[in-house]
Design a protein around this motif. Structure first.
Motif, short mmCIF file in Angstrom:
data_model
loop_
_atom_site.label_atom_id
_atom_site.label_comp_id
_atom_site.label_asym_id
_atom_site.label_seq_id
_atom_site.Cartn_x
_atom_site.Cartn_y
_atom_site.Cartn_z
N ALA A 185 0.81 -1.22 0.00
CA ALA A 185 0.00 0.00 0.00
C ALA A 185 0.84 1.27 0.00
CB ALA A 185 -0.94 -0.01 1.19
N ASN A 186 2.10 1.18 0.41
CA ASN A 186 2.98 2.35 0.43
C ASN A 186 3.85 2.45 -0.80
OD1 ASN A 186 2.11 3.31 3.00
ND2 ASN A 186 3.39 1.77 4.00
N GLY A 187 3.63 1.57 -1.76
CA GLY A 187 4.39 1.65 -3.00
C GLY A 187 5.35 0.49 -3.18
N ALA A 188 6.40 0.72 -3.95
CA ALA A 188 7.36 -0.32 -4.31
C ALA A 188 8.74 0.01 -3.75
CB ALA A 188 7.43 -0.47 -5.83
N VAL A 189 9.33 -0.96 -3.05
CA VAL A 189 10.67 -0.80 -2.49
C VAL A 189 11.57 -1.87 -3.09
CG1 VAL A 189 12.08 -0.78 -0.40
CG2 VAL A 189 9.74 0.12 -0.33
N PRO A 190 12.60 -1.49 -3.85
CA PRO A 190 13.44 -2.50 -4.50
C PRO A 190 14.07 -3.46 -3.51
CG PRO A 190 13.90 -0.30 -5.38
CD PRO A 190 13.01 -0.12 -4.19
N LEU A 191 14.13 -4.73 -3.90
CA LEU A 191 14.87 -5.72 -3.11
C LEU A 191 16.36 -5.54 -3.37
CD1 LEU A 191 12.74 -8.97 -3.68
CD2 LEU A 191 12.53 -7.25 -1.88
N PRO A 192 17.20 -5.97 -2.44
CA PRO A 192 18.65 -5.88 -2.68
C PRO A 192 19.05 -6.62 -3.94
CG PRO A 192 18.19 -6.41 -0.38
CD PRO A 192 16.88 -6.52 -1.11
N VAL A 193 20.04 -6.06 -4.63
CA VAL A 193 20.52 -6.64 -5.88
C VAL A 193 22.01 -6.92 -5.73
CG1 VAL A 193 20.98 -6.15 -8.32
CG2 VAL A 193 18.79 -5.49 -7.31
N ALA A 194 22.44 -8.09 -6.19
CA ALA A 194 23.87 -8.42 -6.15
C ALA A 194 24.63 -7.44 -7.05
CB ALA A 194 24.08 -9.86 -6.64
N PRO A 195 25.90 -7.18 -6.71
CA PRO A 195 26.70 -6.25 -7.55
C PRO A 195 26.62 -6.66 -9.02
CG PRO A 195 27.90 -6.81 -5.55
CD PRO A 195 26.67 -7.69 -5.56
N LEU A 196 26.39 -5.68 -9.84
CA LEU A 196 26.18 -5.94 -11.27
C LEU A 196 27.52 -5.97 -11.99
CD1 LEU A 196 23.68 -6.40 -13.04
CD2 LEU A 196 23.69 -3.97 -13.57
N ASP A 197 27.72 -6.99 -12.81
CA ASP A 197 28.94 -7.13 -13.57
C ASP A 197 29.17 -5.89 -14.43
OD1 ASP A 197 30.56 -7.98 -16.04
OD2 ASP A 197 30.67 -9.80 -14.82
N PRO A 198 30.42 -5.41 -14.55
CA PRO A 198 30.70 -4.23 -15.38
C PRO A 198 30.19 -4.35 -16.81
CG PRO A 198 32.62 -4.78 -14.06
CD PRO A 198 31.64 -5.90 -13.87
N LEU A 199 30.11 -5.58 -17.32
CA LEU A 199 29.60 -5.79 -18.68
C LEU A 199 28.20 -5.23 -18.83
CD1 LEU A 199 30.03 -7.09 -21.46
CD2 LEU A 199 29.17 -9.24 -20.50
N TYR A 200 27.41 -5.28 -17.76
CA TYR A 200 26.04 -4.78 -17.79
C TYR A 200 25.93 -3.40 -17.14
CZ TYR A 200 26.01 -9.82 -18.21
OH TYR A 200 26.32 -11.10 -18.59
N ALA A 201 26.69 -3.20 -16.08
CA ALA A 201 26.62 -1.93 -15.35
C ALA A 201 27.00 -0.75 -16.23
CB ALA A 201 27.52 -1.98 -14.11
N GLY A 202 27.98 -0.95 -17.10
CA GLY A 202 28.40 0.15 -17.96
C GLY A 202 27.30 0.59 -18.89
N LEU A 203 26.60 -0.35 -19.49
CA LEU A 203 25.50 -0.01 -20.40
C LEU A 203 24.34 0.61 -19.63
CD1 LEU A 203 24.48 -0.02 -23.26
CD2 LEU A 203 23.74 -2.39 -22.95
N VAL A 204 24.05 0.08 -18.44
CA VAL A 204 22.99 0.64 -17.62
C VAL A 204 23.30 2.10 -17.27
CG1 VAL A 204 21.88 0.53 -15.34
CG2 VAL A 204 22.17 -1.55 -16.69
N ALA A 205 24.53 2.38 -16.88
CA ALA A 205 24.91 3.75 -16.52
C ALA A 205 24.80 4.67 -17.73
CB ALA A 205 26.34 3.77 -15.97
N ASN A 206 25.23 4.19 -18.89
CA ASN A 206 25.16 4.99 -20.11
C ASN A 206 23.72 5.33 -20.46
OD1 ASN A 206 25.43 6.07 -22.71
ND2 ASN A 206 26.99 4.62 -23.31
N VAL A 207 22.84 4.34 -20.48
CA VAL A 207 21.45 4.58 -20.86
C VAL A 207 20.74 5.42 -19.79
CG1 VAL A 207 19.24 3.50 -21.43
CG2 VAL A 207 21.37 2.54 -22.31
N THR A 208 21.10 5.26 -18.53
CA THR A 208 20.51 6.11 -17.48
C THR A 208 20.85 7.57 -17.73
OG1 THR A 208 20.58 4.34 -15.83
CG2 THR A 208 20.45 6.60 -15.01
N ALA A 209 22.09 7.84 -18.13
CA ALA A 209 22.48 9.22 -18.44
C ALA A 209 21.67 9.75 -19.61
CB ALA A 209 23.97 9.29 -18.74
N TYR A 210 21.50 8.91 -20.63
CA TYR A 210 20.65 9.31 -21.76
C TYR A 210 19.23 9.62 -21.28
CZ TYR A 210 16.87 8.27 -24.95
OH TYR A 210 15.66 8.32 -25.59
#
Length: 421
Positions: free
Chosen positions: A346-371
């Motif tokens: 009822a109070n919304g959505a709270v993300p569950l903990p996420v394991a550290p993301l491999d740089p192979l994916y984290a780099g693209l995620v960071a790039n698209v987030t900036a976009y």
């Protein structure tokens, strides 16, 4: 309970109606309002919606209106599934970027930016009117590009959660391959909307056994085939990317394919004409099989589950949604919108903990987030330079000559929808 669907004249809507009818114990809707300015479509869809409810014995009342303020008055939740500019605008989004050798697509690249620029101001206006009608109402956004639109809503202080059907599609697919019930499959789903990976597939819940290695070993060929990606790539990654990663991992191949055949928009437009003819049949009282080809598979189940959880009903406690990062991915700003498993209530959505993301994916995620941050700024404040910067930042574009040309084309093709142009 009153729910309102903005964009209720969409050919998607009978899928949603079918879910409301089948899952009425999870989400007991008493009044459902379909809002759409297209009166002809709304009449056809509304008629079929009432017949579906009647056939399945649902006691709820379905009304239709072109009056947004009347439609959202007193609503407990409002679902957004609108398309500014219709299929004609989508057709443009999918074609003119190809002239520069860039992917033409309605949610990513230059076409995705065009859709964001058309959509964000309209959605924010709708959200303000929802807030005036009922400040406690939840807004569930299914309108693409979901990540940018949801970020706009949350940045403006609205009670909003973004929804996509990619995760529930994977859940159902993996459940079938494992021969278990869908609710037994918990995905370690991480990334941004239309930029996600399944890094784990757990049985029984967040702490369950990870069977992703077994899935890839036993069913990798089928999974890769569904994604139109080579099996060796999945074996090397050790994860399952969403279909949308194909635009990044096989960009040039996809561009050639898009140049060869009719666009997805053209195929959908033809399909919509056929569906609307079917919807006008007074004997039809169920969603037609053709609707499965329209897209949005399992949208109704995901929407019902999310609305039920937000409204204090019987929805699943963990769901994949689009919501604020809040430190979940530490390399992103807290106000970025990510797509992950979250505890929903009822109070919304709270993300569950996420394991550290491999740089192979984290780099693209960071790039698209900036976009996406630049894209939202362009949608809110307008201006050619902001459009150019967003395109230059997008990893599917990047080169300044392309960004210059695409900026001019985007503005030319969307001028009627851009107040500042």
């Amino acid at each position: 309970m009153k729910l309102t669907v903005v964009g209720g004249g969409s050919t998607y809507t009978p899928e949603l109606i079918d879910g409301f009818a089948r899952l009425r114990d999870t989400l007991p809707v008493e009044e459902l309002v379909l809002v759409d300015p297209a009166a002809d479509r709304l009449e056809l869809v509304g008629g079929l919606a009432r017949r579906i409810f009647a056939k399945q014995g649902h006691p709820g009342r379905i009304t239709t209106t072109a009056d947004l303020d009347a439609g959202v008055a007193g609503a407990d939740a409002v679902l957004l599934q609108l398309r500014v500019g219709g299929q004609a605008a989508r057709q443009q989004d999918e074609t003119w970027p190809l002239e520069c050798g860039c992917v033409g697509q309605e949610t990513t690249g230059a076409g995705g930016l065009a859709k964001a620029l058309r959509t964000v101001p309209v959605v924010l206006d709708i959200a303000e009117r929802v807030r005036r009608a009922n400040p406690d109402a939840w807004i569930i956004d299914f309108t693409n590009p979901v990540g940018i639109v949801t970020r706009a809503l949350l940045q403006a202080g609205h009670r909003a959660v973004g929804l996509c059907n990619v995760a529930i599609g994977f859940q159902r697919k993996f459940a079938a391959l494992l021969d278990v019930a869908p609710h037994e499959v918990h995905l370690d789903h991480v990334g941004l909307n239309h930029l996600t990976w399944e890094t784990g597939v757990r049985l029984g819940g967040p702490e369950g056994e990870d069977v992703l290695p077994r899935l890839l070993a036993e069913h990798g060929e089928r999974i890769a085939g569904d994604l139109h990606l080579p099996r060796p790539l999945l074996d090397r990654l050790g994860v399952v990317p969403s279909y949308y990663l194909r635009y990044y991992y096989a960009h040039d191949q996809v561009v050639e394919e898009l140049r060869e055949g009719p666009s997805r928009a053209a195929r959908v437009a033809a399909m919509e004409r056929e569906l609307l003819t079917m919807y006008g049949d007074p004997e039809l009282a169920e969603k037609p099989a053709l609707l499965a080809q329209r897209g949005g598979a399992f949208y109704s189940e995901a929407a019902v589950d999310l609305a039920a959880a937000l409204l204090g009903g019987a929805g699943s406690p963990y769901q994949v949604v689009n919501t604020l990062n809040r430190g979940t991915l530490p390399f992103l700003p807290d106000d970025a919108v990510i797509e992950v498993q979250a505890a929903v209530g009822a109070n919304g959505a709270v993300p569950l903990p996420v394991a550290p993301l491999d740089p192979l994916y984290a780099g693209l995620v960071a790039n698209v987030t900036a976009y996406e941050e630049l894209a939202l700024d362009a949608a809110l404040r307008g201006g050619r330079e902001r459009v150019f910067e967003a395109l230059l930042a997008h990893p599917l574009i990047g080169q300044y000559a392309y960004a210059e040309t695409l900026t001019d084309q985007l503005i030319a093709h969307n001028r009627e929808h851009l107040a500042w142009a």
